[in-house]
Design a protein around this motif. Structure first.
Motif, PDB file in Angstrom:
ATOM      1  N   LYS A  40      13.015   5.596 -74.577  1.00 24.43           N
ATOM      2  CA  LYS A  40      11.700   5.254 -74.048  1.00 24.43           C
ATOM      3  C   LYS A  40      11.304   6.232 -72.957  1.00 24.43           C
ATOM      4  O   LYS A  40      12.146   6.923 -72.383  1.00 24.43           O
ATOM      5  CB  LYS A  40      11.708   3.828 -73.491  1.00 24.43           C
ATOM      6  N   SER A  41      10.010   6.296 -72.677  1.00 20.74           N
ATOM      7  CA  SER A  41       9.501   7.167 -71.625  1.00 20.74           C
ATOM      8  C   SER A  41       9.683   6.505 -70.266  1.00 20.74           C
ATOM      9  O   SER A  41       9.602   5.274 -70.144  1.00 20.74           O
ATOM     10  CB  SER A  41       8.019   7.475 -71.853  1.00 20.74           C
ATOM     11  N   SER A  42       9.951   7.326 -69.266  1.00 21.41           N
ATOM     12  CA  SER A  42      10.100   6.795 -67.910  1.00 21.41           C
ATOM     13  C   SER A  42       8.748   6.335 -67.376  1.00 21.41           C
ATOM     14  O   SER A  42       7.696   6.880 -67.730  1.00 21.41           O
ATOM     15  CB  SER A  42      10.679   7.867 -66.990  1.00 21.41           C
ATOM     16  N   GLU A  43       8.801   5.330 -66.537  1.00 23.33           N
ATOM     17  CA  GLU A  43       7.600   4.796 -65.894  1.00 23.33           C
ATOM     18  C   GLU A  43       7.901   4.559 -64.420  1.00 23.33           C
ATOM     19  O   GLU A  43       8.194   3.436 -63.999  1.00 23.33           O
ATOM     20  CB  GLU A  43       7.157   3.495 -66.561  1.00 23.33           C
ATOM     21  N   PRO A  44       7.860   5.629 -63.617  1.00 21.50           N
ATOM     22  CA  PRO A  44       8.181   5.482 -62.182  1.00 21.50           C
ATOM     23  C   PRO A  44       7.272   4.462 -61.505  1.00 21.50           C
ATOM     24  O   PRO A  44       6.047   4.503 -61.655  1.00 21.50           O
ATOM     25  CB  PRO A  44       7.935   6.888 -61.637  1.00 21.50           C
ATOM     26  N   ASN A  45       7.892   3.541 -60.782  1.00 17.71           N
ATOM     27  CA  ASN A  45       7.119   2.508 -60.082  1.00 17.71           C
ATOM     28  C   ASN A  45       7.598   2.316 -58.645  1.00 17.71           C
ATOM     29  O   ASN A  45       7.312   1.291 -58.027  1.00 17.71           O
ATOM     30  CB  ASN A  45       7.195   1.184 -60.836  1.00 17.71           C
ATOM     31  N   GLY A  46       8.328   3.300 -58.166  1.00 20.70           N
ATOM     32  CA  GLY A  46       8.859   3.209 -56.810  1.00 20.70           C
ATOM     33  C   GLY A  46      10.265   2.659 -56.741  1.00 20.70           C
ATOM     34  O   GLY A  46      10.951   2.825 -55.727  1.00 20.70           O
ATOM     35  N   ALA A  47      10.727   2.018 -57.825  1.00 15.28           N
ATOM     36  CA  ALA A  47      12.088   1.487 -57.856  1.00 15.28           C
ATOM     37  C   ALA A  47      13.062   2.612 -58.175  1.00 15.28           C
ATOM     38  O   ALA A  47      12.713   3.588 -58.837  1.00 15.28           O
ATOM     39  CB  ALA A  47      12.204   0.389 -58.900  1.00 15.28           C
ATOM     40  N   THR A  48      14.282   2.490 -57.700  1.00 18.60           N
ATOM     41  CA  THR A  48      15.308   3.485 -57.974  1.00 18.60           C
ATOM     42  C   THR A  48      16.515   2.827 -58.619  1.00 18.60           C
ATOM     43  O   THR A  48      16.829   1.669 -58.346  1.00 18.60           O
ATOM     44  CB  THR A  48      15.760   4.201 -56.686  1.00 18.60           C
ATOM     45  N   HIS A  49      17.154   3.576 -59.494  1.00 17.82           N
ATOM     46  CA  HIS A  49      18.342   3.082 -60.195  1.00 17.82           C
ATOM     47  C   HIS A  49      19.523   3.980 -59.834  1.00 17.82           C
ATOM     48  O   HIS A  49      20.002   4.757 -60.648  1.00 17.82           O
ATOM     49  CB  HIS A  49      18.091   3.067 -61.694  1.00 17.82           C
TER      50      HIS A  49
END
Length: 201
Positions: A113-122
């Motif tokens: 799947k494509s990344s969807e940056p939302n401010g969260a970090t893994h």
């Protein structure tokens, strides 16, 4: 981020992709899925390998503890580099599907799947713990058994590549992580040579 870092990430993560690699690369990264096989290999080595093999296993354990628990963990917290999949919207995230127990994930359809940056970090990107750990292990094994160590270096390199392919690390994370792993392995083996095996070659 440097332009070459972004360009090479795009090549490995997107342009050089293939359906077979979409399963193989996440499978290489999923160390926990291989844990039953790893445990069996460790037990057989401990049982049949003799004193030299047991010292090697001790060194492997110390190297992983030092490389992962101390060095990688400290550097990740200190540097705080964001992973590509958390920083950019043009990164392809690849992982194995869900499964229980973990080794069943190897038989699932991979998730792409494509990344969807939302401010969260893994987690943090530098260094790559997978790379540090496996190059430390490869260095330890090579110090005791050269042929097995050479194969382990190939596996470690493949896992390091998989971390970029899966969107978990920047290309520039990998060479320093490899060097850290080798240094950790050499340091642990050096200590073992002085302590247990003065004639280790």
């Amino acid at each position: 981020m440097n332009a070459w870092d972004i360009s090479l990430l795009h090549q490995i993560n997107t342009a050089w992709s293939h359906p077979v690699l979409d399963w193989l690369m996440p499978a290489l990264s999923a160390i926990e899925a291989w844990l039953p096989l790893i445990i069996v290999a460790v037990l057989i080595t401990f049982w049949r390998g003799g004193r030299r093999a047991r010292v090697m296993l001790l060194c492997v354990g110390v190297a992983i503890g030092l490389g992962d628990g101390v060095i990688s963990n400290t550097l990740k917290k200190t540097i705080g580099r964001v992973r590509p999949r958390d920083a950019r919207g043009d990164v392809i995230i690849r992982d194995l599907g869900n499964g229980s127990p973990a080794f069943m994930r190897l038989f699932t359809r991979p998730v792409v799947k494509s990344s969807e940056p939302n401010g969260a970090t893994h987690g943090k990107s530098f260094p790559s713990s997978h790379t540090v750990n496996l190059f430390a292990v490869a260095t330890v094994i090579a110090s005791f058994y050269r042929r097995a160590g050479a194969l382990m270096y190939l596996l470690a390199a493949a896992v390091a590549y998989s971390r970029i392919y899966c969107g978990a690390h920047w290309p520039s994370d990998i060479p320093p992580s490899m060097a850290l792993g080798v240094l950790v392995g050499l340091a642990v083996v050096g200590a073992a040579r002085r302590t247990f095996l003065k004639n280790l070659t």
